[in-house]
Write a protein that holds these residues in place. Structure first.
Motif, PDB file in Angstrom:
ATOM      1  N   ASP A  57      39.603  27.703  23.739  1.00 45.57           N
ATOM      2  CA  ASP A  57      39.994  26.815  24.842  1.00 45.57           C
ATOM      3  C   ASP A  57      40.666  27.556  25.996  1.00 45.57           C
ATOM      4  N   ASP A  58      41.376  28.637  25.695  1.00 42.53           N
ATOM      5  CA  ASP A  58      42.117  29.361  26.729  1.00 42.53           C
ATOM      6  C   ASP A  58      41.388  30.595  27.233  1.00 42.53           C
ATOM      7  N   VAL A  59      40.185  30.838  26.762  1.00 46.72           N
ATOM      8  CA  VAL A  59      39.402  31.993  27.214  1.00 46.72           C
ATOM      9  C   VAL A  59      38.558  31.536  28.399  1.00 46.72           C
ATOM     10  N   GLN A  60      38.808  32.123  29.545  1.00 47.62           N
ATOM     11  CA  GLN A  60      38.100  31.707  30.757  1.00 47.62           C
ATOM     12  C   GLN A  60      36.752  32.388  30.921  1.00 47.62           C
ATOM     13  N   ARG A  61      36.654  33.639  30.416  1.00 47.43           N
ATOM     14  CA  ARG A  61      35.389  34.345  30.541  1.00 47.43           C
ATOM     15  C   ARG A  61      35.227  35.344  29.408  1.00 47.43           C
ATOM     16  N   LEU A  62      33.980  35.647  29.092  1.00 51.21           N
ATOM     17  CA  LEU A  62      33.631  36.660  28.104  1.00 51.21           C
ATOM     18  C   LEU A  62      32.699  37.666  28.765  1.00 51.21           C
ATOM     19  N   THR A  63      32.852  38.919  28.400  1.00 51.27           N
ATOM     20  CA  THR A  63      31.932  39.944  28.885  1.00 51.27           C
ATOM     21  C   THR A  63      30.791  40.086  27.893  1.00 51.27           C
ATOM     22  N   GLN A  64      29.745  40.780  28.303  1.00 56.36           N
ATOM     23  CA  GLN A  64      28.619  41.020  27.405  1.00 56.36           C
ATOM     24  C   GLN A  64      29.082  41.828  26.194  1.00 56.36           C
ATOM     25  N   VAL A  65      29.977  42.763  26.385  1.00 62.94           N
ATOM     26  CA  VAL A  65      30.506  43.573  25.275  1.00 62.94           C
ATOM     27  C   VAL A  65      31.199  42.662  24.257  1.00 62.94           C
ATOM     28  N   GLU A  66      31.998  41.732  24.741  1.00 62.38           N
ATOM     29  CA  GLU A  66      32.698  40.813  23.841  1.00 62.38           C
ATOM     30  C   GLU A  66      31.722  39.890  23.113  1.00 62.38           C
ATOM     31  N   VAL A  67      30.697  39.433  23.800  1.00 60.88           N
ATOM     32  CA  VAL A  67      29.680  38.596  23.161  1.00 60.88           C
ATOM     33  C   VAL A  67      28.967  39.406  22.076  1.00 60.88           C
ATOM     34  N   ASP A  68      28.662  40.667  22.364  1.00 59.14           N
ATOM     35  CA  ASP A  68      28.023  41.526  21.362  1.00 59.14           C
ATOM     36  C   ASP A  68      28.931  41.723  20.149  1.00 59.14           C
ATOM     37  N   GLU A  69      30.237  41.890  20.392  1.00 63.07           N
ATOM     38  CA  GLU A  69      31.191  42.024  19.285  1.00 63.07           C
ATOM     39  C   GLU A  69      31.209  40.763  18.426  1.00 63.07           C
ATOM     40  N   LEU A  70      31.195  39.615  19.070  1.00 66.47           N
ATOM     41  CA  LEU A  70      31.177  38.361  18.311  1.00 66.47           C
ATOM     42  C   LEU A  70      29.891  38.221  17.506  1.00 66.47           C
ATOM     43  N   GLY A  71      28.778  38.677  18.068  1.00 68.22           N
ATOM     44  CA  GLY A  71      27.524  38.677  17.321  1.00 68.22           C
ATOM     45  C   GLY A  71      27.597  39.600  16.110  1.00 68.22           C
ATOM     46  N   GLU A  72      28.219  40.763  16.289  1.00 67.67           N
ATOM     47  CA  GLU A  72      28.407  41.704  15.174  1.00 67.67           C
ATOM     48  C   GLU A  72      29.287  41.082  14.091  1.00 67.67           C
ATOM     49  N   LEU A  73      30.356  40.423  14.508  1.00 63.25           N
ATOM     50  CA  LEU A  73      31.247  39.767  13.557  1.00 63.25           C
ATOM     51  C   LEU A  73      30.510  38.667  12.801  1.00 63.25           C
ATOM     52  N   ARG A  74      29.733  37.887  13.480  1.00 59.70           N
ATOM     53  CA  ARG A  74      28.966  36.816  12.845  1.00 59.70           C
ATOM     54  C   ARG A  74      28.019  37.390  11.800  1.00 59.70           C
ATOM     55  N   ASP A  75      27.382  38.526  12.125  1.00 66.47           N
ATOM     56  CA  ASP A  75      26.487  39.176  11.163  1.00 66.47           C
ATOM     57  C   ASP A  75      27.243  39.641   9.922  1.00 66.47           C
ATOM     58  N   ARG A  76      28.427  40.206  10.116  1.00 63.56           N
ATOM     59  CA  ARG A  76      29.257  40.642   8.986  1.00 63.56           C
ATOM     60  C   ARG A  76      29.627  39.467   8.099  1.00 63.56           C
ATOM     61  N   LEU A  77      30.060  38.395   8.733  1.00 54.10           N
ATOM     62  CA  LEU A  77      30.454  37.214   7.967  1.00 54.10           C
ATOM     63  C   LEU A  77      29.260  36.628   7.225  1.00 54.10           C
ATOM     64  N   ASP A  78      28.132  36.564   7.885  1.00 50.23           N
ATOM     65  CA  ASP A  78      26.918  36.028   7.272  1.00 50.23           C
ATOM     66  C   ASP A  78      26.524  36.857   6.050  1.00 50.23           C
ATOM     67  N   ALA A  79      26.602  38.168   6.160  1.00 53.80           N
ATOM     68  CA  ALA A  79      26.266  39.057   5.043  1.00 53.80           C
ATOM     69  C   ALA A  79      27.240  38.895   3.876  1.00 53.80           C
ATOM     70  N   HIS A  80      28.405  38.360   4.166  1.00 57.17           N
ATOM     71  CA  HIS A  80      29.431  38.160   3.145  1.00 57.17           C
ATOM     72  C   HIS A  80      29.464  36.704   2.660  1.00 57.17           C
ATOM     73  N   GLY A  81      28.439  35.932   3.044  1.00 60.83           N
ATOM     74  CA  GLY A  81      28.366  34.532   2.629  1.00 60.83           C
ATOM     75  C   GLY A  81      29.221  33.611   3.470  1.00 60.83           C
ATOM     76  N   GLY A  82      29.667  34.089   4.616  1.00 61.85           N
ATOM     77  CA  GLY A  82      30.527  33.288   5.477  1.00 61.85           C
ATOM     78  C   GLY A  82      29.786  32.702   6.662  1.00 61.85           C
ATOM     79  N   VAL A  83      30.569  32.177   7.589  1.00 58.27           N
ATOM     80  CA  VAL A  83      30.020  31.550   8.784  1.00 58.27           C
ATOM     81  C   VAL A  83      31.059  31.657   9.894  1.00 58.27           C
ATOM     82  N   MET A  84      30.593  31.688  11.130  1.00 61.40           N
ATOM     83  CA  MET A  84      31.505  31.692  12.266  1.00 61.40           C
ATOM     84  C   MET A  84      31.001  30.702  13.298  1.00 61.40           C
ATOM     85  N   ARG A  85      31.925  29.916  13.809  1.00 57.88           N
ATOM     86  CA  ARG A  85      31.592  28.956  14.860  1.00 57.88           C
ATOM     87  C   ARG A  85      32.618  29.084  15.980  1.00 57.88           C
ATOM     88  N   LEU A  86      32.175  28.813  17.188  1.00 61.63           N
ATOM     89  CA  LEU A  86      33.045  28.842  18.359  1.00 61.63           C
ATOM     90  C   LEU A  86      33.255  27.421  18.840  1.00 61.63           C
TER      91      LEU A  86
END
Length: 125
Positions: A57-86
């Motif tokens: 809610d308090d994040v006004q903007r994301l960079t492409q690097v940050e979006v890529d990091e979130l994608g990497e994190l989502r992949d890690r969580l998925d491989a561990h049986g987890g999930v990530m939602r924004l």
């Protein structure tokens, strides 16, 4: 509040089976700090919870690097049986995620409850 990942500040709350992390973009940056993805992964490991809702809610903007990091994190969580939602993304953040081609990888919801319930079909009462 915990200060991590080159100036990102987040609050952490644990719910039944979920970890809720509130992100804020802080005005400072630290060299040598872990990435956003690494910091959140470390929190997941500390809490032994791999289902995460990032409250933006308090994040006004994301960079492409940050979006890529979130994608990497989502992949890690998925491989561990987890999930990530924004949730709580600004229109600018949504546009950035879409422009990076990550809208399918990084689903976003209006709020915490919508994010948590999104994985279940609606149940009759």
């Amino acid at each position: 509040m915990i200060d991590v990942a080159n100036g990102w500040i987040h609050g952490v709350e644990r719910g039944p089976g979920w970890l809720f992390i509130r992100l804020n973009a802080a005005p400072k940056a630290k060299g040598g700090a872990p990435t956003l993805a690494d910091s959140i992964w470390n929190l997941a490991e500390q809490h032994f919870v791999y289902r995460i809702v990032l409250e933006c809610d308090d994040v006004q903007r994301l960079t492409q690097v940050e979006v890529d990091e979130l994608g990497e994190l989502r992949d890690r969580l998925d491989a561990h049986g987890g999930v990530m939602r924004l949730c709580g993304l600004s229109p600018t953040c949504v546009d950035t995620i879409e422009n990076c081609g990550m809208s399918q990888v990084l689903p976003h919801y209006d709020g915490r409850e919508d994010a948590v319930l999104a994985h279940r079909p609606t149940q009759p009462r």
